[in-house]
Design an enzyme around this catalytic site. Structure first.
Site, PDB file in Angstrom:
ATOM      1  CE  LYS A  72      -4.315  -1.995   1.401  1.00 22.55           C
ATOM      2  NZ  LYS A  72      -5.449  -2.032   2.327  1.00 22.55           N
ATOM      3  NE  ARG A  95      -7.169  -9.231   0.595  1.00 23.18           N
ATOM      4  CZ  ARG A  95      -6.942  -8.360  -0.400  1.00 23.18           C
ATOM      5  NH1 ARG A  95      -6.103  -7.353  -0.196  1.00 23.18           N
ATOM      6  NH2 ARG A  95      -7.567  -8.490  -1.554  1.00 23.18           N
TER       7      ARG A  95
END
Length: 337
Positions: free
Chosen positions: A279, A314
């Site tokens: 991210k 994840r």
């Protein structure tokens, strides 16, 4: 004033005589940080905490989709979309998606998360029929060749129903059962687990100046409310996973606060999932203009979370994360099987 209890989680050290297991796993704690909404944080011995809280913090979590919750699991990301922020268009053909699922499982992913709608900032909503067409055939193909657990990453009841019929084992909802009220009943009737995630706003608006009174406590309260709503809808608490939603309506500062305090979410009595892989905040802090240049930072965040008892990581990069996690656990005197 409400108190919020965060276990001060430790791993790889010799437990003290007063230590307690965190969520029945390999991490432990003997101290609890008590947060209040005026910004105050105090610390108490774990033995001084309320008994119901200690039950939530120490209780071994029942298996989720057949997976033992006493160790961390790598959830492999399989985006069958043309526009996901990191790998959009790479695996949206059925043959390449199936091969990617095979590879991730062989590399150490214990669950595959299949998504057919990008939730990157600014992404447009995908029609239900198109999302089903992207996801259900891939799930069916994986299931025909493997018994690896599969989660369907969707906000929509019809997409989830098609995925569950195709062989999915878990519903992963970034909207925490708020986007489509029917999703809760579909999940409850199927008897499968659900992951409820916090997001402020929709993908189209979530990064438009997100604000909180106290991001850690606000996210905790939201997830507590959504867990209660899921239970009310017929989904037992032991089948609910919580996710603080890193990057979903959060600034870099918000993400860091949530990561530092992530052990707080164990107080909900549910397994915790973290999705921070590749991210943007990782590149802002550590460098890396593109998502593919954020692998090392993603691994660092995953290890930080695992040391605080997070059960699901994840991630995109299975090999790198598993290697780091295996070494961390071996050095700390534990083993992941």
């Amino acid at each position: 004033m409400t108190d919020y209890y965060r276990p001060v989680a430790r791993f790889g050290e010799v437990p003290t005589p007063q230590s307690l297991p965190l969520a029945g796993g390999l991490c432990w704690f003997d101290t609890i940080a008590v947060h209040q909404r005026d910004g105050g944080i105090s610390h108490i011995p774990a033995s001084d905490a309320p008994s119901d809280l200690l039950e939530n913090l120490t209780r071994h979590r029942p298996p989720i989709a057949g997976l033992d919750m006493s160790v961390p699991h790598l959830m492999g990301i399989l985006n069958v979309t043309p526009d996901s922020f990191s790998d959009g268009g790479t695996f949206n053909a059925s043959d390449t998606a199936l091969q990617r699922a095979r590879d991730m499982h062989a590399q150490g992913a214990t669950i595959i998360d299949v998504g057919g709608e990008s939730t990157r900032p600014g992404a447009a909503e995908v029609p239900v029929t198109e999302e089903i067409a992207r996801t259900a055939p891939v799930i069916a193909a994986i299931r025909a060749q493997s018994d690896v657990p599969i989660s369907i990453d969707t906000r929509k009841s019809m997409v989830a129903a098609a995925a569950l019929e195709a062989g999915a084992n878990l519903v992963n909802d970034v909207a925490a059962l708020t986007h489509d009220p029917a999703l809760a009943s579909v999940t409850a009737q199927a008897g499968v687990p659900v992951c409820v995630m916090h997001a402020q706003g929709t993908p189209q608006t979530m990064q438009n100046d997100p604000t909180y009174e106290d991001v850690l406590l606000d996210v905790y309260d939201f997830l507590a409310e959504r867990v209660a709503a899921a239970v009310e809808a017929g989904i037992p608490r032991e089948r609910i996973v919580v996710d603080p939603g890193i990057g979903f309506g959060k600034t870099v500062a918000h993400n860091l606060i949530l990561l530092r305090g992530i052990a707080l979410f164990h107080s909900l009595g549910c397994p915790v999932l973290l999705g921070a892989s590749r991210k943007r905040f990782i590149g802002v802090i550590g460098g890396g203009d593109g998502a593919l240049n954020r692998v090392s930072g993603s691994v660092a965040v995953a290890l930080f979370a695992a040391r605080r008892g997070v059960q699901f990581l994840r991630v995109h990069d299975i090999v790198e994360t598993k290697q780091a996690l295996d070494l961390e656990w071996a050095i700390g005197g534990a083993a992941i099987t």
